[in-house]
Design an enzyme around this catalytic site. Structure first.
Site, short mmCIF file in Angstrom:
data_model
loop_
_atom_site.label_atom_id
_atom_site.label_comp_id
_atom_site.label_asym_id
_atom_site.label_seq_id
_atom_site.Cartn_x
_atom_site.Cartn_y
_atom_site.Cartn_z
N CYS A 5 -73.84 3.43 78.74
CA CYS A 5 -74.51 3.06 80.00
C CYS A 5 -74.30 4.17 81.03
O CYS A 5 -75.23 4.49 81.79
CB CYS A 5 -73.98 1.72 80.52
SG CYS A 5 -74.68 0.29 79.66
N HIS A 44 -78.16 -2.64 78.16
CA HIS A 44 -76.90 -2.78 77.44
C HIS A 44 -76.92 -4.01 76.53
O HIS A 44 -76.98 -5.13 77.00
CB HIS A 44 -75.69 -2.89 78.38
CG HIS A 44 -74.40 -3.05 77.63
ND1 HIS A 44 -73.66 -1.97 77.20
CD2 HIS A 44 -73.76 -4.15 77.18
CE1 HIS A 44 -72.61 -2.41 76.52
NE2 HIS A 44 -72.65 -3.73 76.49
N GLY A 90 -67.57 0.33 61.27
CA GLY A 90 -67.37 1.65 61.85
C GLY A 90 -67.95 1.82 63.24
O GLY A 90 -68.03 2.93 63.74
N HIS A 97 -76.77 1.48 69.01
CA HIS A 97 -77.34 2.82 68.82
C HIS A 97 -77.64 3.03 67.35
O HIS A 97 -76.96 2.49 66.47
CB HIS A 97 -76.38 3.91 69.33
CG HIS A 97 -74.99 3.80 68.79
ND1 HIS A 97 -74.08 2.88 69.27
CD2 HIS A 97 -74.36 4.46 67.78
CE1 HIS A 97 -72.95 2.99 68.60
NE2 HIS A 97 -73.10 3.94 67.68
P1 5GP Z 1 -70.39 4.58 66.18
O1 5GP Z 1 -69.07 4.98 65.56
O2 5GP Z 1 -70.19 3.54 67.26
O3 5GP Z 1 -71.43 4.17 65.17
O4 5GP Z 1 -70.97 5.90 66.84
C1 5GP Z 1 -70.61 6.33 68.11
C2 5GP Z 1 -70.99 7.78 68.20
O5 5GP Z 1 -71.01 8.13 69.56
C3 5GP Z 1 -70.03 8.74 67.49
O6 5GP Z 1 -70.71 9.44 66.46
C4 5GP Z 1 -69.55 9.65 68.61
O7 5GP Z 1 -69.45 11.00 68.22
C5 5GP Z 1 -70.61 9.47 69.68
N1 5GP Z 1 -70.11 9.62 71.04
C6 5GP Z 1 -69.01 9.05 71.57
N2 5GP Z 1 -68.86 9.41 72.86
C7 5GP Z 1 -69.89 10.25 73.14
C8 5GP Z 1 -70.29 10.96 74.33
O8 5GP Z 1 -69.64 10.90 75.38
N3 5GP Z 1 -71.42 11.71 74.25
C9 5GP Z 1 -72.14 11.79 73.10
N4 5GP Z 1 -73.24 12.56 73.14
N5 5GP Z 1 -71.81 11.14 71.98
C10 5GP Z 1 -70.69 10.38 71.99
ZN ZN Z 2 -73.80 0.02 77.58
#
Ligand code: 5GP
Ligand code: ZN
Length: 131
Positions: A5, A44, A90, A97
């Site tokens: 967000c 969100h 994970g 997303h």
């Molecule tokens: P999840 O593990 O929830 O499926 O994926 C979260 C993703 O968000 C991870 O691949 C991580 O690298 C990415 N991520 C986390 N914090 C940030 C950020 O501040 N900026 C960007 N561009 N990506 C982020």
């Molecule tokens: Zn959010």
């Protein structure tokens, strides 16, 4: 507090790949492969199960277009499009997303494979799922 967000509100900088009224797509900071992109709804919602259909459809539609664009322009040979839902799957950021992960070859730092697992009774599984 939700980091995505904050990115959507431009409180945290990001590399914007695509933006419209409902969706933001940014480069994943980790770049598991070159071009790794995240597509998220501006609203969100925690994950795909809790999300409203409109948010999911907007993300999937953008992800479909971006996957093609990324594969072509990054000269990838394939792509994984996936969303993690829940800690066991994970998910580390609780804002829906979709990952777009362009694939290059077997040495590209991604290893998505199904290990051999115990046989299941499909009729029983079907009954369980249907409730
Ligand atoms: P999840 O593990 O929830 O499926 O994926 C979260 C993703 O968000 C991870 O691949 C991580 O690298 C990415 N991520 C986390 N914090 C940030 C950020 O501040 N900026 C960007 N561009 N990506 C982020
Ligand atoms: Zn959010």
């Amino acid at each position: 507090m939700c980091i995505f967000c904050d990115i959507i509100d431009h409180k945290i900088p990001s590399s914007v790949v695509y933006e419209d009224e409902k969706v933001l797509a940014i480069l994943d900071i980790s770049q598991v492969t070159r071009g790794h992109t995240l597509v998220m709804p501006k609203k969100h919602v925690r994950n795909i199960i809790e999300a409203d259909e409109e948010s999911v459809l907007a993300c999937v539609s953008a992800a479909k277009k971006l996957a093609g664009q990324i594969v072509t322009n990054c000269k990838a040979s394939g792509v994984n499009v996936l969303t993690n839902c829940g800690e066991s799957a994970g998910q580390s950021v609780d804002h829906l997303h979709f990952h777009i992960i362009p694939r290059y070859d077997e040495n590209d730092c991604v290893d998505i494979k199904f290990n051999e697992s115990p046989k299941q009774d499909l009729d029983e599984v079907l009954k369980t799922i249907k409730g």
